[in-house]
Design an enzyme around this catalytic site. Structure first.
Site, PDB file in Angstrom:
ATOM      1  N   SER A 134       0.711  -1.216  -0.040  1.00 43.18           N
ATOM      2  CA  SER A 134       0.059  -0.131  -0.049  1.00 43.18           C
ATOM      3  C   SER A 134       0.876   1.413   0.130  1.00 43.18           C
ATOM      4  O   SER A 134       0.475   2.299   0.652  1.00 43.18           O
ATOM      5  CB  SER A 134      -0.940  -0.117   1.054  1.00 43.18           C
ATOM      6  OG  SER A 134      -0.276  -0.075   2.277  1.00 43.18           O
ATOM      7  N   GLY A 135       1.972   1.310  -0.875  1.00 42.04           N
ATOM      8  CA  GLY A 135       2.839   2.496  -0.898  1.00 42.04           C
ATOM      9  C   GLY A 135       2.305   3.041  -2.185  1.00 42.04           C
ATOM     10  O   GLY A 135       1.160   3.067  -2.724  1.00 42.04           O
ATOM     11  N   LYS A 187       0.569  -5.727   4.995  1.00 44.70           N
ATOM     12  CA  LYS A 187       0.789  -6.732   6.212  1.00 44.70           C
ATOM     13  C   LYS A 187       0.673  -6.204   7.605  1.00 44.70           C
ATOM     14  O   LYS A 187       0.520  -6.983   8.381  1.00 44.70           O
ATOM     15  CB  LYS A 187       2.158  -7.708   5.900  1.00 44.70           C
ATOM     16  CG  LYS A 187       3.347  -6.901   5.757  1.00 44.70           C
ATOM     17  CD  LYS A 187       4.345  -7.779   5.418  1.00 44.70           C
ATOM     18  CE  LYS A 187       5.928  -6.868   5.482  1.00 44.70           C
ATOM     19  NZ  LYS A 187       6.967  -7.912   5.280  1.00 44.70           N
ATOM     20  N   ALA A 228       7.111   2.148   2.920  1.00 47.00           N
ATOM     21  CA  ALA A 228       8.707   3.049   2.734  1.00 47.00           C
ATOM     22  C   ALA A 228       8.394   4.355   1.947  1.00 47.00           C
ATOM     23  O   ALA A 228       9.011   5.422   2.543  1.00 47.00           O
ATOM     24  CB  ALA A 228       9.385   2.125   1.630  1.00 47.00           C
ATOM     25  N   ALA A 281       9.819   8.283   3.169  1.00 44.86           N
ATOM     26  CA  ALA A 281      10.624   9.162   2.070  1.00 44.86           C
ATOM     27  C   ALA A 281      10.513  10.232   2.254  1.00 44.86           C
ATOM     28  O   ALA A 281       9.413  11.123   2.564  1.00 44.86           O
ATOM     29  CB  ALA A 281      10.090   8.686   0.630  1.00 44.86           C
ATOM     30  N   GLU A 283      19.525  17.171  -5.207  1.00 43.82           N
ATOM     31  CA  GLU A 283      20.484  15.888  -4.516  1.00 43.82           C
ATOM     32  C   GLU A 283      21.274  15.576  -5.544  1.00 43.82           C
ATOM     33  O   GLU A 283      21.686  15.805  -6.425  1.00 43.82           O
ATOM     34  CB  GLU A 283      19.034  14.895  -4.473  1.00 43.82           C
ATOM     35  CG  GLU A 283      18.171  15.348  -3.577  1.00 43.82           C
ATOM     36  CD  GLU A 283      17.178  14.331  -3.061  1.00 43.82           C
ATOM     37  OE1 GLU A 283      17.325  13.083  -3.062  1.00 43.82           O
ATOM     38  OE2 GLU A 283      15.845  14.762  -2.651  1.00 43.82           O
ATOM     39  N   ASP A 292       9.273  -9.379   0.253  1.00 49.97           N
ATOM     40  CA  ASP A 292       8.210 -10.496   0.034  1.00 49.97           C
ATOM     41  C   ASP A 292       7.751 -10.522  -1.365  1.00 49.97           C
ATOM     42  O   ASP A 292       7.611 -11.785  -2.098  1.00 49.97           O
ATOM     43  CB  ASP A 292       6.874 -10.042   0.749  1.00 49.97           C
ATOM     44  CG  ASP A 292       7.199  -9.918   2.247  1.00 49.97           C
ATOM     45  OD1 ASP A 292       8.355 -10.338   3.001  1.00 49.97           O
ATOM     46  OD2 ASP A 292       6.374  -9.014   2.839  1.00 49.97           O
ATOM     47  N   HIS A 344      22.339   4.289   1.358  1.00 45.64           N
ATOM     48  CA  HIS A 344      22.294   5.853   1.468  1.00 45.64           C
ATOM     49  C   HIS A 344      23.321   6.281   2.460  1.00 45.64           C
ATOM     50  O   HIS A 344      23.544   5.575   3.565  1.00 45.64           O
ATOM     51  CB  HIS A 344      20.863   6.131   2.305  1.00 45.64           C
ATOM     52  CG  HIS A 344      20.434   7.559   2.087  1.00 45.64           C
ATOM     53  ND1 HIS A 344      21.156   8.533   2.625  1.00 45.64           N
ATOM     54  CD2 HIS A 344      19.575   8.125   1.374  1.00 45.64           C
ATOM     55  CE1 HIS A 344      20.599   9.581   2.277  1.00 45.64           C
ATOM     56  NE2 HIS A 344      19.822   9.502   1.412  1.00 45.64           N
ATOM     57  N   ARG A 395      25.252   8.529  -5.045  1.00 43.46           N
ATOM     58  CA  ARG A 395      25.226   7.595  -3.749  1.00 43.46           C
ATOM     59  C   ARG A 395      26.352   6.631  -3.621  1.00 43.46           C
ATOM     60  O   ARG A 395      27.024   6.331  -2.500  1.00 43.46           O
ATOM     61  CB  ARG A 395      24.012   7.380  -3.488  1.00 43.46           C
ATOM     62  CG  ARG A 395      22.954   8.214  -3.190  1.00 43.46           C
ATOM     63  CD  ARG A 395      21.619   7.539  -2.768  1.00 43.46           C
ATOM     64  NE  ARG A 395      20.897   8.719  -2.231  1.00 43.46           N
ATOM     65  CZ  ARG A 395      19.470   8.583  -2.263  1.00 43.46           C
ATOM     66  NH1 ARG A 395      18.890   7.430  -2.502  1.00 43.46           N
ATOM     67  NH2 ARG A 395      18.712   9.622  -2.380  1.00 43.46           N
ATOM     68  N   HIS A 412      19.277   1.113   1.916  1.00 41.75           N
ATOM     69  CA  HIS A 412      18.417   1.945   1.494  1.00 41.75           C
ATOM     70  C   HIS A 412      17.550   1.608   0.386  1.00 41.75           C
ATOM     71  O   HIS A 412      16.203   1.866   0.629  1.00 41.75           O
ATOM     72  CB  HIS A 412      19.036   3.269   1.040  1.00 41.75           C
ATOM     73  CG  HIS A 412      17.989   4.573   0.775  1.00 41.75           C
ATOM     74  ND1 HIS A 412      17.237   4.845   2.036  1.00 41.75           N
ATOM     75  CD2 HIS A 412      17.963   5.363  -0.205  1.00 41.75           C
ATOM     76  CE1 HIS A 412      16.597   5.955   1.453  1.00 41.75           C
ATOM     77  NE2 HIS A 412      17.015   6.108   0.073  1.00 41.75           N
ATOM     78  N   GLU A 429       9.750  -0.264  -5.942  1.00 42.05           N
ATOM     79  CA  GLU A 429      10.997  -1.218  -5.584  1.00 42.05           C
ATOM     80  C   GLU A 429      11.043  -2.493  -5.789  1.00 42.05           C
ATOM     81  O   GLU A 429      12.170  -3.120  -6.190  1.00 42.05           O
ATOM     82  CB  GLU A 429      11.144  -0.630  -4.284  1.00 42.05           C
ATOM     83  CG  GLU A 429      12.866  -0.973  -3.748  1.00 42.05           C
ATOM     84  CD  GLU A 429      12.992  -0.516  -2.342  1.00 42.05           C
ATOM     85  OE1 GLU A 429      12.368   0.348  -1.641  1.00 42.05           O
ATOM     86  OE2 GLU A 429      14.113  -0.707  -1.858  1.00 42.05           O
ATOM     87  N   ARG A 441      20.623   4.029  -8.555  1.00 41.96           N
ATOM     88  CA  ARG A 441      19.383   4.581  -8.767  1.00 41.96           C
ATOM     89  C   ARG A 441      20.029   6.359  -8.379  1.00 41.96           C
ATOM     90  O   ARG A 441      20.517   6.481  -7.489  1.00 41.96           O
ATOM     91  CB  ARG A 441      18.435   4.422  -7.758  1.00 41.96           C
ATOM     92  CG  ARG A 441      17.063   5.157  -7.694  1.00 41.96           C
ATOM     93  CD  ARG A 441      16.213   4.783  -6.866  1.00 41.96           C
ATOM     94  NE  ARG A 441      16.577   5.034  -5.428  1.00 41.96           N
ATOM     95  CZ  ARG A 441      16.310   5.925  -4.863  1.00 41.96           C
ATOM     96  NH1 ARG A 441      15.634   7.062  -5.323  1.00 41.96           N
ATOM     97  NH2 ARG A 441      16.581   5.775  -3.428  1.00 41.96           N
ATOM     98  N   LEU A 488      10.275   7.255  -6.563  1.00 38.54           N
ATOM     99  CA  LEU A 488       8.771   7.821  -6.389  1.00 38.54           C
ATOM    100  C   LEU A 488       8.299   8.073  -7.733  1.00 38.54           C
ATOM    101  O   LEU A 488       7.225   7.689  -8.294  1.00 38.54           O
ATOM    102  CB  LEU A 488       8.645   9.053  -5.621  1.00 38.54           C
ATOM    103  CG  LEU A 488       8.831   8.869  -4.165  1.00 38.54           C
ATOM    104  CD1 LEU A 488       8.669  10.255  -3.373  1.00 38.54           C
ATOM    105  CD2 LEU A 488       8.189   7.993  -3.346  1.00 38.54           C
TER     106      LEU A 488
END
Ligand code: SIN
Length: 546
Positions: free
Chosen positions: A10-11, A32, A39, A43, A113, A217, A238, A284, A345, A369, A380, A386
């Site tokens: 449910s993200g 779950k 996640a 963010a 960033e 999962d 990260h 990164r 991350h 993801e 990435r 997102l």
């Protein structure tokens, strides 16, 4: 339970897809823990998109390709970047608040960033994910075609030979839903289309910025069902997770460096200039490796992020969450350096999909993801995740809309009920907890930021033995959510290790001391489970090179 669409997670990816598919038919979403435990909700940074006249699609494409270190699929990168602005505006229409700035041509206040050559990150200060989650959840909860079930964990996918007929021309095996464990045990949840949107697998490592739900999962279920996987060795660390004994996974957003934050050692001296001309705004992979080297050389427990030179009021306004959380831990970031360490991350690899989010198993979609679309390559670019989630949720929903006339006529198959057989109650939770700890420590110490063939081999040997033991528990005892997660995390750990062993070069996030250079050949690590593999033995087949 029957529905047209089953969405697992449910993200941002799951909610975006569910809201669009609810215009076609019924959607069951299972998550779950609580619906906000995602996640996405954690963010901080934001969503990268070309929103300013001074910016360009070419520039965002180029930055993404450079970060991905030769492994991005340029067609996918272009698709995502070209669709970015429209998807950001769609989020605004759905009620997401992004900070405004009257001085910019787009009206958005845009952050910067690492690896980005322009300011292009739309944000809601340092709570962007929470704001997106709030707005999308509100819509999903109000939608009568969406049934949202919390505390329901998917256990395994339902894949039937010739299930649902060949409505899209595929005659072979097809995913027709999943076995899901709720309050009353495990039930079959049948659906015409199943979407895996269950996020990443940061919990495979001892230190992570991820929430507790990130146990891989979706990836593990897809692999067990025979789906093709890609690039599992590329785990993004990260660079700046808060280092404090009372903090488990608190991120200090890269946007802090985007606004001028500087990494320094215990001596207060900056060190990034030794490693990259882009200094603190290098990508990164470079920054995390530099910190790792500094820590190993100096023997220090952490490095520091210095933002004290910025106006204190601006810092408090721009980073309210980080300011308050650090203050709670006794660190006033307007006056003191922030202790930070790298932490796992983001999984750049995952379930391989095409440009519509479809996996190699008909009827099964993977988004966010959980998926590997080809956007991220070997590393990435910040705030591209997102973006990928909303663009691919839209692409997958468009695909479902295009096949809906034939799909809606199809009836759901009858499937076998879940059988616990002779399974008994485990009664010894220590057997689970011990293995959790072993996996996460082994991965952190042996399969971390800098790897070696020797450590990878040792890790593989240990992980196979742990995985065997867990799989045996899984067969002998009545399953619990903890056991389901442990089985998944052990499998993902093994897939990361074995994929890493296949890549005999250093590229992007994968750095292995035995092969410090890039190979001339550009290769994706693609694999799936061998059909007749033993139940517990993982056999990887590298299927394709590109
Ligand atoms: C951050 O705020 O640093 C995280 C953003 C991202 O992972 O893209």
């Amino acid at each position: 339970m029957e529905s047209d669409f089953l969405v697992i997670g449910s993200g941002i990816a799951g909610l975006s897809f569910a809201l669009k598919c609810a215009e076609l038919g019924s959607v069951v979403m299972v998550t779950k823990k609580r619906d906000v435990d995602t996640a996405t909700n954690l963010a901080q940074g934001g969503i990268a998109a070309v929103l300013e006249q001074e910016d360009s699609v070419e520039s965002h494409v180029e930055d993404t390709l450079v970060s991905g270190d030769g492994l991005c699929d340029e067609e996918v990168v272009r698709l995502v970047v070209e669709n970015g602005a429209a998807r950001v505006r769609e989020l605004v229409d759905l009620g997401v608040y992004f900070v405004k700035d009257g001085a910019t041509s787009s009206g958005f206040s845009l952050g910067r960033e690492g690896g980005h050559s322009h300011r292009r990150v739309a944000h809601s200060y340092d709570l962007t994910g929470r704001e997106i989650e709030r707005a999308l959840l509100e819509k999903a909860r109000a939608n009568k075609n969406i049934t949202l079930l919390e505390e329901h964990i998917a256990v395994d996918l339902l894949v039937l030979p010739g299930g649902l007929g060949a409505w899209d021309g595929n005659k072979g095996e097809r995913c027709v839903g999943a076995y899901v464990m709720g309050d009353d045990g495990v039930d079959a949840y049948c659906a015409k289309v199943t979407a895996l949107c269950s996020g990443g697998a940061g919990k495979v490592y001892l230190y992570t910025t991820n929430p507790d739900i990130a146990t891989g999962d979706g990836m593990a279920m897809a692999f067990r069902a025979g789906a093709e996987m890609q690039n599992m060795e590329f785990v993004q660390f990260h660079p700046t997770c808060l280092y404090h004994p009372q903090e488990k996974n608190f991120l200090i957003s890269e946007a802090v460096r985007g606004e001028g934050g500087i990494l320094v050692g215990a001596d207060g001296l900056p060190f990034m200039e030794k490693y990259d001309p882009r200094k603190d705004l290098a990508t990164r992979d470079t920054v995390a490796r530099a910190i790792d080297k500094e820590l190993k050389e100096t023997g220090a427990d952490c490095v520091f992020l210095d933002i004290t030179h910025l106006d204190a009021e601006y810092v408090k306004k721009r980073f309210p969450t980080i300011y308050k959380r650090c203050l709670l831990r006794g660190i006033d970031i307007t006056k003191q350096h922030i202790p930070v360490v790298p932490a796992a991350h983001y999984m750049c690899g995952g379930v391989k999909t095409d440009m519509q989010g479809r996996t190699s198993i008909p009827g099964l979609i993977a988004l966010g993801e959980t998926s590997c679309t080809g956007l991220h390559g070997g590393n990435r670019l910040a705030s591209n995740s997102l973006l990928e989630a909303v663009v691919f949720a839209d692409r997958a929903a468009q695909y479902c809309r295009s096949v809906w006339p034939s799909l809606k006529m199809i009836g759901l198959p009858v499937v076998d009920e879940w059988h616990s057989g002779e399974a008994r109650k485990l009664g010894e939770e220590i057997l689970i907890n011990h293995n959790w700890d072993m996996i996460r420590r082994t991965m952190w110490n042996y399969v971390g930021i800098v790897r070696s063939q020797k450590r990878l081999k040792l890790a593989e040997k240990r992980m196979i033995s742990i995985y065997k033991e867990i799989d045996q528990h899984y067969r002998d005892y009545i399953i619990t959510p903890n056991m389901v997660e442990l089985r998944n995390i052990a499998l993902i750990a093994l897939l990361i290790i074995q994929s890493a062993m296949q890549r005999r070069e250093s590229r992007g996030l994968h750095y292995v001391v035995d092969f410090p250079n890039k190979s001339k050949e550009i290769r994706q690590t693609c694999f799936s489970k061998k059909k007749d593999a033993d139940k517990w033995e993982i056999e990887l087949i590298v299927e394709k090179s590109k």
